[in-house]
Design an enzyme around this catalytic site. Structure first.
Site, PDB file in Angstrom:
ATOM      1  N   ARG A 148      40.701  34.502  44.738  1.00 30.40           N
ATOM      2  CA  ARG A 148      39.492  34.316  45.640  1.00 30.40           C
ATOM      3  C   ARG A 148      38.293  34.514  44.843  1.00 30.40           C
ATOM      4  O   ARG A 148      37.224  34.331  45.631  1.00 30.40           O
ATOM      5  CB  ARG A 148      39.906  35.358  46.736  1.00 30.40           C
ATOM      6  CG  ARG A 148      41.030  35.014  47.726  1.00 30.40           C
ATOM      7  CD  ARG A 148      41.429  36.069  48.529  1.00 30.40           C
ATOM      8  NE  ARG A 148      42.277  37.235  48.029  1.00 30.40           N
ATOM      9  CZ  ARG A 148      42.791  37.997  48.429  1.00 30.40           C
ATOM     10  NH1 ARG A 148      42.464  38.370  49.846  1.00 30.40           N
ATOM     11  NH2 ARG A 148      43.671  38.826  47.629  1.00 30.40           N
TER      12      ARG A 148
ATOM     13  N   GLN B 179      53.505  41.352  33.528  1.00 27.08           N
ATOM     14  CA  GLN B 179      54.181  40.701  34.688  1.00 27.08           C
ATOM     15  C   GLN B 179      54.309  39.246  34.242  1.00 27.08           C
ATOM     16  O   GLN B 179      53.412  38.524  34.173  1.00 27.08           O
ATOM     17  CB  GLN B 179      53.612  40.948  36.092  1.00 27.08           C
ATOM     18  CG  GLN B 179      54.064  40.284  37.300  1.00 27.08           C
ATOM     19  CD  GLN B 179      53.511  40.602  38.481  1.00 27.08           C
ATOM     20  OE1 GLN B 179      52.275  40.662  38.461  1.00 27.08           O
ATOM     21  NE2 GLN B 179      54.130  40.369  39.473  1.00 27.08           N
TER      22      GLN B 179
ATOM     23  N   THR C 235      52.995  41.942  44.769  1.00 30.30           N
ATOM     24  CA  THR C 235      52.749  43.679  44.299  1.00 30.30           C
ATOM     25  C   THR C 235      54.003  44.005  43.972  1.00 30.30           C
ATOM     26  O   THR C 235      54.150  45.115  43.084  1.00 30.30           O
ATOM     27  CB  THR C 235      51.870  44.322  45.374  1.00 30.30           C
ATOM     28  OG1 THR C 235      52.535  44.022  46.686  1.00 30.30           O
ATOM     29  CG2 THR C 235      50.473  43.869  45.215  1.00 30.30           C
TER      30      THR C 235
ATOM     31  N   GLY D   3      46.713  45.054  54.949  1.00 30.48           N
ATOM     32  CA  GLY D   3      47.942  45.427  55.466  1.00 30.48           C
ATOM     33  C   GLY D   3      47.770  46.479  56.638  1.00 30.48           C
ATOM     34  O   GLY D   3      47.064  47.319  56.426  1.00 30.48           O
TER      35      GLY D   3
ATOM     36  N   LYS E 207      11.323  44.269  16.696  1.00 33.97           N
ATOM     37  CA  LYS E 207      12.743  43.889  16.620  1.00 33.97           C
ATOM     38  C   LYS E 207      13.106  44.491  15.165  1.00 33.97           C
ATOM     39  O   LYS E 207      12.515  44.339  14.239  1.00 33.97           O
ATOM     40  CB  LYS E 207      12.607  42.485  16.609  1.00 33.97           C
ATOM     41  CG  LYS E 207      14.069  42.032  16.565  1.00 33.97           C
ATOM     42  CD  LYS E 207      14.326  40.684  15.734  1.00 33.97           C
ATOM     43  CE  LYS E 207      14.603  40.718  14.214  1.00 33.97           C
ATOM     44  NZ  LYS E 207      14.782  39.452  13.662  1.00 33.97           N
TER      45      LYS E 207
HETATM   46  C1  UD1 Z   1      47.352  44.629  49.061  1.00 38.30           C
HETATM   47  C2  UD1 Z   1      48.436  45.067  50.021  1.00 38.30           C
HETATM   48  C3  UD1 Z   1      47.671  45.438  51.327  1.00 38.30           C
HETATM   49  C4  UD1 Z   1      46.596  46.258  51.269  1.00 38.30           C
HETATM   50  C5  UD1 Z   1      45.575  45.961  50.367  1.00 38.30           C
HETATM   51  C6  UD1 Z   1      44.562  47.173  49.939  1.00 38.30           C
HETATM   52  C7  UD1 Z   1      50.473  44.030  49.338  1.00 38.30           C
HETATM   53  C8  UD1 Z   1      51.637  43.044  49.744  1.00 38.30           C
HETATM   54  N1  UD1 Z   1      49.484  44.221  50.255  1.00 38.30           N
HETATM   55  O1  UD1 Z   1      46.614  43.291  49.612  1.00 38.30           O
HETATM   56  O2  UD1 Z   1      48.588  45.931  52.295  1.00 38.30           O
HETATM   57  O3  UD1 Z   1      46.011  46.635  52.385  1.00 38.30           O
HETATM   58  O4  UD1 Z   1      46.295  45.550  48.857  1.00 38.30           O
HETATM   59  O5  UD1 Z   1      43.927  46.413  49.106  1.00 38.30           O
HETATM   60  O6  UD1 Z   1      50.523  44.811  48.314  1.00 38.30           O
HETATM   61  N2  UD1 Z   1      48.893  42.024  41.738  1.00 38.30           N
HETATM   62  C9  UD1 Z   1      49.506  42.014  40.808  1.00 38.30           C
HETATM   63  N3  UD1 Z   1      50.773  41.070  40.554  1.00 38.30           N
HETATM   64  C10 UD1 Z   1      51.087  40.184  41.607  1.00 38.30           C
HETATM   65  C11 UD1 Z   1      50.174  40.256  42.854  1.00 38.30           C
HETATM   66  C12 UD1 Z   1      48.926  41.270  42.941  1.00 38.30           C
HETATM   67  O7  UD1 Z   1      49.451  42.771  39.575  1.00 38.30           O
HETATM   68  O8  UD1 Z   1      51.807  39.722  41.340  1.00 38.30           O
HETATM   69  C13 UD1 Z   1      47.774  43.147  41.492  1.00 38.30           C
HETATM   70  C14 UD1 Z   1      46.497  42.392  41.800  1.00 38.30           C
HETATM   71  O9  UD1 Z   1      45.910  42.146  40.397  1.00 38.30           O
HETATM   72  C15 UD1 Z   1      45.561  43.459  42.674  1.00 38.30           C
HETATM   73  C16 UD1 Z   1      46.726  44.283  43.344  1.00 38.30           C
HETATM   74  O10 UD1 Z   1      47.711  43.837  42.616  1.00 38.30           O
HETATM   75  O11 UD1 Z   1      44.997  44.456  41.810  1.00 38.30           O
HETATM   76  C17 UD1 Z   1      46.789  43.852  44.860  1.00 38.30           C
HETATM   77  O12 UD1 Z   1      46.755  42.458  45.055  1.00 38.30           O
HETATM   78  P1  UD1 Z   1      46.152  41.753  46.020  1.00 38.30           P
HETATM   79  O13 UD1 Z   1      46.629  40.221  45.994  1.00 38.30           O
HETATM   80  O14 UD1 Z   1      44.531  41.864  45.970  1.00 38.30           O
HETATM   81  O15 UD1 Z   1      46.593  42.082  47.609  1.00 38.30           O
HETATM   82  P2  UD1 Z   1      45.917  42.338  48.938  1.00 38.30           P
HETATM   83  O16 UD1 Z   1      46.184  41.127  49.535  1.00 38.30           O
HETATM   84  O17 UD1 Z   1      44.379  42.602  48.711  1.00 38.30           O
HETATM   85 CA    CA Z   2      43.158  43.164  46.929  1.00 36.92          CA
END
Ligand code: UD1
Ligand code: CA
Length: 471
Positions: A34, A91, A97, A157, A365
């Site tokens: 995003r 990863q 997550t 969430g 400078k």
């Molecule tokens: C996540 C939570 C949501 C919560 C929100 C709070 C989940 C499924 N959802 O959503 O419930 O309200 O955070 O901010 O966990 N990341 C990885 N590997 C991945 C995917 C993500 O390392 O495969 C990291 C991202 O870099 C990020 C964090 O995990 O820092 C959260 O991922 P993001 O995709 O932003 O989750 P949200 O949709 O915001």
């Molecule tokens: Ca997020």
């Protein structure tokens, strides 16, 4: 840009201050789609520093130990940035997550409390992490998570509680049925899990959800034992950076925090709404920051300084009672009582000693300028070493470049350079020497001498009467 971890303040009132604190894992491997950027999300700048450093620092302060940070494969920039401040694990593919947490190798998995944070929550306070950890250990639980009810909960969430008030599960926004009422309580993405249950449960996750990902949030309902919530004390802690609008919101909130802390420590800020100060900037008491001023990077100012309006300072180390008008200063050192007038520019690697004055439209400078020296106006002092109590007249230029190489100009103590002098480097002007106004000087000047490098003035008597009449 390297993040040098500062000393971890001892927290004798928590049990983790000895450096063997609970394990912490920060998730920073997501693609950050995003943001629509070629730069990984966690490297975008906030308050002048990469986003990821805020979570890392908060963890280090709260737990006294370095976190494990989950990064995308080959992200050497993040690895280099974190250095000793974290242990990076990769990863392989961003499958969600839950999968990110699962990437922590067995050797690094603790069976005690495991603090897990999303990497995009830069306004999280160390005190809140401490509260979460303390709450978690205050009774037998499987998990304690941070929740809140932000004004704009979109994308977060939602927390579903059971009849007893315990957290039953977390449901992602996209997984509610159309028309279903969404709970107001949201998941902050920051949890303490009981490690003994967390790691085996991760292996039982599936991808049967709206996004087809392994959700860490799905662990919650699979745990044996109560799951409790701690409500975030500060709504700003619920600012997450998923896109650039949220990045700007986080920047504004962080700026408010930084300015509040400065004002409470004794700095006057005329107009916080138009004052931009990076999070690491230090300003001494009784300094005044006027409107439209920007203080960036590692800028540190002493006490009693007066900056702006409309000054831009980046990595400036200044002493006490320094005044800077509408000027642009980058990577330089200013001694006590230095005065910089409007429209001046001080460029990198410059040291202005005590009491130096730049008037207006002066540029310095890669130079050292001795105490009490004045460079009044419209002068360009480049690649020069200037002594103490020197006067540089208006319009003077040190010519440092012959088209191929740069050369230095050395000016001794108490030298007087008249207006509009052209000083051609390499050049040395001895102590106490004078340079006549309008001089072109390309030979060294001995101490105490007067250098005059200009053609002598000639007056032609009666010339005006003899010239042909004007049409
Ligand atoms: C996540 C939570 C949501 C919560 C929100 C709070 C989940 C499924 N959802 O959503 O419930 O309200 O955070 O901010 O966990 N990341 C990885 N590997 C991945 C995917 C993500 O390392 O495969 C990291 C991202 O870099 C990020 C964090 O995990 O820092 C959260 O991922 P993001 O995709 O932003 O989750 P949200 O949709 O915001
Ligand atoms: Ca997020």
């Amino acid at each position: 840009m390297e993040h040098v971890p500062g000393p971890v303040p001892a927290k004798p009132y928590t049990r983790w201050y000895m450096g063997d604190g609970p394990q912490a894992v920060i998730l920073a491997a997501g693609q950050g789609k995003r943001m629509r950027s070629a730069v990984p999300k966690v490297l975008h700048l906030l308050g002048g520093r990469p986003l990821i450093l805020y979570a890392v620092d908060a963890v280090r302060v709260a737990t006294g130990s370095a976190p494990v940070v989950v990064i995308a494969p080959g992200e050497t920039e993040v690895r280099d940035l974190l250095g000793e401040g974290a242990t990076c694990v990769e990863q392989a593919t961003p499958l969600g997550t839950g999968d990110a947490v699962r990437s922590v190798p067995a050797a690094l998995r603790s069976s005690g409390p495991v603090l897990i944070l999303v990497g995009d929550a830069p306004l999280i306070r160390p005190e809140t992490l401490e509260r979460l950890l303390l709450a978690h250990t205050s009774s037998a639980r499987a998990c304690t998570l941070l929740t809140g009810a932000p004004a704009d909960p979109s994308g977060l969430g939602r927390v579903i509680r059971d009849e007893d008030g315990h957290v039953a599960r977390i449901v992602e926004e996209g997984d509610f049925a159309p028309g279903e009422a969404l709970p107001l309580e949201c998941n902050g993405g920051i949890y303490v899990f009981d490690g003994a249950q967390l790691w085996p449960t991760l292996d039982r996750l599936t991808t049967s959800n709206a996004q087809g990902e392994y959700y860490l949030t799905d662990v919650v309902e699979r745990l044996a034992g109560p799951v409790e919530a701690v409500v975030a004390p500060d709504p700003d802690e619920f600012i997450f950076v998923n896109d650039r609008r949220q990045l700007a919101a986080a920047e504004a909130a962080l700026r408010r925090r930084t300015l509040d802390a400065l004002m409470l420590s004794g700095v006057t800020i005329d107009d916080p709404a138009t004052t931009y100060v990076d999070s690491q900037v230090v300003v001494g008491p009784d300094s005044v920051i006027h409107p439209m001023t920007t203080l960036r990077g590692g800028t540190t100012l002493g006490s009693g300084c007066e900056i702006g309006p409309m000054a831009v300072l980046h990595d400036v180390r200044a002493g006490d009672r320094v005044t800077v008008a509408e000027a642009v200063l980058d990577d330089c050192e200013l001694g006590d009582g230095v005065r910089i007038g409007p429209y001046c520019r001080v460029r990198p690697n410059s040291v202005l000693a005590t009491g130096v004055e730049l008037g207006t439209h002066a540029e310095v400078k890669n130079s050292t300028i001795g105490a009490g020296t004045r460079i009044s106006h419209f002068s360009s002092v480049l690649d020069s070493d200037v002594g103490t109590a020197v006067n540089i007249g208006a319009g003077t230029v040190t010519c440092n470049y012959d088209g191929e190489a740069k050369y230095r100009t050395t000016i001794g103590d108490r030298v007087f350079v008249g207006t509009n002098a052209t000083l051609v480097a390499p050049l040395t002007i001895g102590d106490g020497a004078y340079v006549g106004a309008g001089s072109f000087v390309d030979h060294d000047v001995p101490p105490g001498a007067l250098a005059v490098g200009r053609s002598r003035q000639q007056n032609i008597e009666g010339w005006a009467a003899r010239r042909p009449a004007r049409a």
